[in-house]
Design an enzyme around this catalytic site. Sequence first.
Site, PDB file in Angstrom:
ATOM      1  N   VAL A  11      -1.833   5.462  -8.584  1.00  0.00           N
ATOM      2  CA  VAL A  11      -2.585   4.730  -9.597  1.00  0.00           C
ATOM      3  C   VAL A  11      -3.433   5.688 -10.428  1.00  0.00           C
ATOM      4  O   VAL A  11      -3.403   5.678 -11.667  1.00  0.00           O
ATOM      5  CB  VAL A  11      -3.471   3.653  -8.932  1.00  0.00           C
ATOM      6  CG1 VAL A  11      -4.408   3.021  -9.941  1.00  0.00           C
ATOM      7  CG2 VAL A  11      -2.597   2.582  -8.290  1.00  0.00           C
ATOM      8  N   GLU A 147      -5.344  -3.141 -10.415  1.00  0.00           N
ATOM      9  CA  GLU A 147      -4.182  -2.505 -11.040  1.00  0.00           C
ATOM     10  C   GLU A 147      -2.919  -3.247 -10.602  1.00  0.00           C
ATOM     11  O   GLU A 147      -2.748  -3.537  -9.425  1.00  0.00           O
ATOM     12  CB  GLU A 147      -4.118  -1.027 -10.599  1.00  0.00           C
ATOM     13  CG  GLU A 147      -2.973  -0.256 -11.194  1.00  0.00           C
ATOM     14  CD  GLU A 147      -2.892  -0.433 -12.693  1.00  0.00           C
ATOM     15  OE1 GLU A 147      -3.875  -0.099 -13.382  1.00  0.00           O
ATOM     16  OE2 GLU A 147      -1.844  -0.920 -13.200  1.00  0.00           O
ATOM     17  N   ASN A 204       0.178 -10.443  -5.289  1.00  0.00           N
ATOM     18  CA  ASN A 204       1.043  -9.731  -4.348  1.00  0.00           C
ATOM     19  C   ASN A 204       1.606 -10.674  -3.285  1.00  0.00           C
ATOM     20  O   ASN A 204       2.750 -10.529  -2.857  1.00  0.00           O
ATOM     21  CB  ASN A 204       0.286  -8.563  -3.701  1.00  0.00           C
ATOM     22  CG  ASN A 204       0.333  -7.329  -4.600  1.00  0.00           C
ATOM     23  OD1 ASN A 204       0.926  -7.363  -5.673  1.00  0.00           O
ATOM     24  ND2 ASN A 204      -0.295  -6.248  -4.174  1.00  0.00           N
ATOM     25  N   GLY A 249      17.566  -8.583   1.156  1.00  0.00           N
ATOM     26  CA  GLY A 249      17.831  -7.203   1.584  1.00  0.00           C
ATOM     27  C   GLY A 249      16.988  -6.794   2.770  1.00  0.00           C
ATOM     28  O   GLY A 249      16.882  -7.518   3.756  1.00  0.00           O
ATOM     29  N   GLY A 253       8.901  -3.447   1.314  1.00  0.00           N
ATOM     30  CA  GLY A 253       8.534  -2.225   2.038  1.00  0.00           C
ATOM     31  C   GLY A 253       7.924  -1.204   1.112  1.00  0.00           C
ATOM     32  O   GLY A 253       8.034  -0.005   1.340  1.00  0.00           O
ATOM     33  N   CYS A 256       2.342  -1.537  -1.221  1.00  0.00           N
ATOM     34  CA  CYS A 256       1.308  -2.560  -1.419  1.00  0.00           C
ATOM     35  C   CYS A 256       1.589  -3.891  -0.713  1.00  0.00           C
ATOM     36  O   CYS A 256       0.708  -4.412  -0.022  1.00  0.00           O
ATOM     37  CB  CYS A 256       1.117  -2.814  -2.916  1.00  0.00           C
ATOM     38  SG  CYS A 256       0.379  -1.393  -3.748  1.00  0.00           S
ATOM     39  N   ARG A 324       5.306   4.991   2.744  1.00  0.00           N
ATOM     40  CA  ARG A 324       4.292   4.479   3.655  1.00  0.00           C
ATOM     41  C   ARG A 324       4.740   3.253   4.449  1.00  0.00           C
ATOM     42  O   ARG A 324       4.430   3.138   5.606  1.00  0.00           O
ATOM     43  CB  ARG A 324       2.988   4.186   2.895  1.00  0.00           C
ATOM     44  CG  ARG A 324       2.211   5.456   2.612  1.00  0.00           C
ATOM     45  CD  ARG A 324       0.964   5.200   1.821  1.00  0.00           C
ATOM     46  NE  ARG A 324       1.209   5.056   0.400  1.00  0.00           N
ATOM     47  CZ  ARG A 324       0.246   5.062  -0.521  1.00  0.00           C
ATOM     48  NH1 ARG A 324      -1.000   5.200  -0.172  1.00  0.00           N
ATOM     49  NH2 ARG A 324       0.537   4.934  -1.806  1.00  0.00           N
TER      50      ARG A 324
HETATM   51  N1  LIG Z   1       0.644   2.541  -5.411  1.00  0.00           N
HETATM   52  C1  LIG Z   1       0.789   1.417  -6.095  1.00  0.00           C
HETATM   53  O1  LIG Z   1       1.885   1.072  -6.523  1.00  0.00           O
HETATM   54  C2  LIG Z   1      -0.401   0.534  -6.379  1.00  0.00           C
HETATM   55  C3  LIG Z   1      -0.284  -0.485  -7.341  1.00  0.00           C
HETATM   56  C4  LIG Z   1      -1.387  -1.288  -7.593  1.00  0.00           C
HETATM   57  C5  LIG Z   1      -2.574  -1.111  -6.880  1.00  0.00           C
HETATM   58  N2  LIG Z   1      -2.632  -0.128  -5.936  1.00  0.00           N
HETATM   59  C6  LIG Z   1      -3.897   0.050  -5.212  1.00  0.00           C
HETATM   60  O2  LIG Z   1      -4.586   1.146  -5.811  1.00  0.00           O
HETATM   61  C7  LIG Z   1      -5.272   1.910  -4.817  1.00  0.00           C
HETATM   62  C8  LIG Z   1      -4.785   3.352  -4.847  1.00  0.00           C
HETATM   63  O3  LIG Z   1      -3.422   3.364  -4.490  1.00  0.00           O
HETATM   64  P1  LIG Z   1      -2.546   4.707  -4.542  1.00  0.00           P
HETATM   65  O4  LIG Z   1      -1.166   4.303  -4.129  1.00  0.00           O
HETATM   66  O5  LIG Z   1      -2.753   5.387  -5.831  1.00  0.00           O
HETATM   67  O6  LIG Z   1      -3.260   5.540  -3.363  1.00  0.00           O
HETATM   68  P2  LIG Z   1      -2.986   7.035  -2.910  1.00  0.00           P
HETATM   69  O7  LIG Z   1      -3.256   7.058  -1.449  1.00  0.00           O
HETATM   70  O8  LIG Z   1      -1.664   7.509  -3.419  1.00  0.00           O
HETATM   71  O9  LIG Z   1      -4.102   7.871  -3.678  1.00  0.00           O
HETATM   72  C9  LIG Z   1      -5.445   7.809  -3.395  1.00  0.00           C
HETATM   73  C10 LIG Z   1      -6.015   9.208  -3.596  1.00  0.00           C
HETATM   74  O10 LIG Z   1      -7.426   9.142  -3.576  1.00  0.00           O
HETATM   75  C11 LIG Z   1      -7.923  10.346  -3.000  1.00  0.00           C
HETATM   76  N3  LIG Z   1      -9.324  10.116  -2.619  1.00  0.00           N
HETATM   77  C12 LIG Z   1      -9.825   9.236  -1.723  1.00  0.00           C
HETATM   78  N4  LIG Z   1     -11.171   9.282  -1.716  1.00  0.00           N
HETATM   79  C13 LIG Z   1     -11.530  10.199  -2.652  1.00  0.00           C
HETATM   80  C14 LIG Z   1     -12.779  10.687  -3.125  1.00  0.00           C
HETATM   81  N5  LIG Z   1     -13.935  10.222  -2.638  1.00  0.00           N
HETATM   82  N6  LIG Z   1     -12.777  11.663  -4.062  1.00  0.00           N
HETATM   83  C15 LIG Z   1     -11.615  12.143  -4.555  1.00  0.00           C
HETATM   84  N7  LIG Z   1     -10.404  11.709  -4.158  1.00  0.00           N
HETATM   85  C16 LIG Z   1     -10.367  10.736  -3.223  1.00  0.00           C
HETATM   86  C17 LIG Z   1      -6.952  10.591  -1.838  1.00  0.00           C
HETATM   87  O11 LIG Z   1      -6.990  11.940  -1.417  1.00  0.00           O
HETATM   88  C18 LIG Z   1      -5.628  10.212  -2.495  1.00  0.00           C
HETATM   89  O12 LIG Z   1      -4.995  11.322  -3.091  1.00  0.00           O
HETATM   90  C19 LIG Z   1      -5.027   1.185  -3.497  1.00  0.00           C
HETATM   91  O13 LIG Z   1      -6.064   0.284  -3.254  1.00  0.00           O
HETATM   92  C20 LIG Z   1      -3.740   0.420  -3.746  1.00  0.00           C
HETATM   93  O14 LIG Z   1      -3.623  -0.723  -2.934  1.00  0.00           O
HETATM   94  C21 LIG Z   1      -1.591   0.705  -5.679  1.00  0.00           C
END
Ligand SMILES: NC(=O)c1ccc[n+]([C@@H]2O[C@H](COP(=O)([O-])OP(=O)(O)OC[C@H]3O[C@@H](n4cnc5c(N)ncnc54)[C@H](O)[C@@H]3O)[C@@H](O)[C@H]2O)c1
Length: 442
Positions: A11, A147, A204, A249, A253, A256, A324
């Site tokens: 994100v 997001e 979701n 399917g 997985g 989110c 994940r």
């Molecule tokens: N991945 C998706 O498709 C998606 C879609 C919509 C919403 N979200 C939500 O968005 C959020 C982020 O998801 P993501 O997949 O990007 O997570 P991610 O785990 O890929 O990335 C999070 C990053 O934040 C960093 N981090 C954590 N604490 C920190 C801090 N204090 N200072 C600096 N860096 C820090 C971690 O090292 C990591 O690299 C989650 O809550 C998720 O549920 C994800």
Amino acid sequence: MRVAVIGQGYVGLTGAVALARHGHRVVGVEQDGERLSRLRAGEPAVYEPGLAEHLASVLRTGRLDFVGCLEEATAADPVDAVLLSVGTPPAPDGTANLSHVRQAVRQAALLEGSPLVVLKSTVPPGTSDALLAEHPHLRERYVYNPEFLNQGRALDDWQAPARTVVGTHAPAALARCRELYAWVSCPWVTTTPASAEMIKYASNAFLAAKISFANEVAGLCADGDLDIDDVILGVGLDPRIGPALLTPGTGFGDSCLPKDTVALAHWARERNIDTPLLDATIETNVRRPGLLVRTLLESAGGRLNGLHVAVLGLRYEPWSDDLRAAPSRAVIPLLHEHDAVVRVWDPAMTAEDLRRAAPRAVAHPSLASAVSGAHAVLVLTAWPELTGADWEELVPRMAEPRIVLDAKNCLPAPVLHRTPALYRSVGNRRPSRQDPAPEPAA
Ligand SMILES: NC(=O)c1ccc[n+]([C@@H]2O[C@H](COP(=O)([O-])OP(=O)(O)OC[C@H]3O[C@@H](n4cnc5c(N)ncnc54)[C@H](O)[C@@H]3O)[C@@H](O)[C@H]2O)c1
């Protein structure tokens, strides 16, 4: 605006690139040393189609930079806004682990200059209000802005979202948020932080329910003169339903839906609220890996021990390197439990990646080597390398009983039905529909 984005994962990094493309001066804050060094070298720390090119082009403009902590980001120059896109992984009991969010909010609360604080992470309803109770001075400049991006088209979703949801108690914060996303032309839903948090979880949960529903329909179609592909096509063409995620399917997985549905169910239970539909959505999904392995077992006459099973594709979707909650992580241990000799192949994973993801399996460098001599193959990712493979050439290389279990319903069924494979899919995919017309009689 000068914007700090805390967390450079799927994100945060795509958001930082999008904000910089739209003229903001952005500093991405990432605490993970390895991710940070890759970003500083101009390499995206996560895979998204097109991200490498867009990252390179915004880095050339000088509008994007990466640092290891927020103090570094604001040492020389204050920021006008700080976005928090840190992870909310599942805790062992399934609730959302909010420790990264709490830490990031604490850091943002210390910033001078009263920047807008935008929480993007997915959090249970009520989280923002609890955070604001701890940091009351943020109330007038805090928004919860979930997001909704899809991995695989994250950049497009940042550029042109279908909707922007903003939960806030402060009209002034909403106005600053509109400035931040000035390029966005979709409908805005403005509400309380708790409602915005529920919008994300409910969205979701609904998407997950569509997938579980499609899998239940596949179960209904497994018997008799039914064709799952035709049924799903016919159902999904109703505009009230739509085809998206009506996909029988492996079950959901991605990173989110599994964690967010379970976290929402916990949230409900803590409040003694019944959620039979949500519970069934989760239960249907949890059963998928076991059902796939059972189908293999039945096809193999009740035992898998000693049989070579090639798992083809470890990712949930080809366009995401996020493993994940990928179904392969549940399926492979079950195959080991049945003493199968597990082979693994994934066109986007190196031998080292494969060993890390499936340490007890034998990593194969090519599709042909994974399939040759295997008694069964299990397709878990709809890779073009699999959908477009020459199965008439591959299947004869397999050992009897030559089971091909297509858990993504992505292989060309008519072709597979022409081979000596024992072809299985999810639901009933009949060979006749796409078969070529018979040759006219001489
Ligand atoms: N991945 C998706 O498709 C998606 C879609 C919509 C919403 N979200 C939500 O968005 C959020 C982020 O998801 P993501 O997949 O990007 O997570 P991610 O785990 O890929 O990335 C999070 C990053 O934040 C960093 N981090 C954590 N604490 C920190 C801090 N204090 N200072 C600096 N860096 C820090 C971690 O090292 C990591 O690299 C989650 O809550 C998720 O549920 C994800």
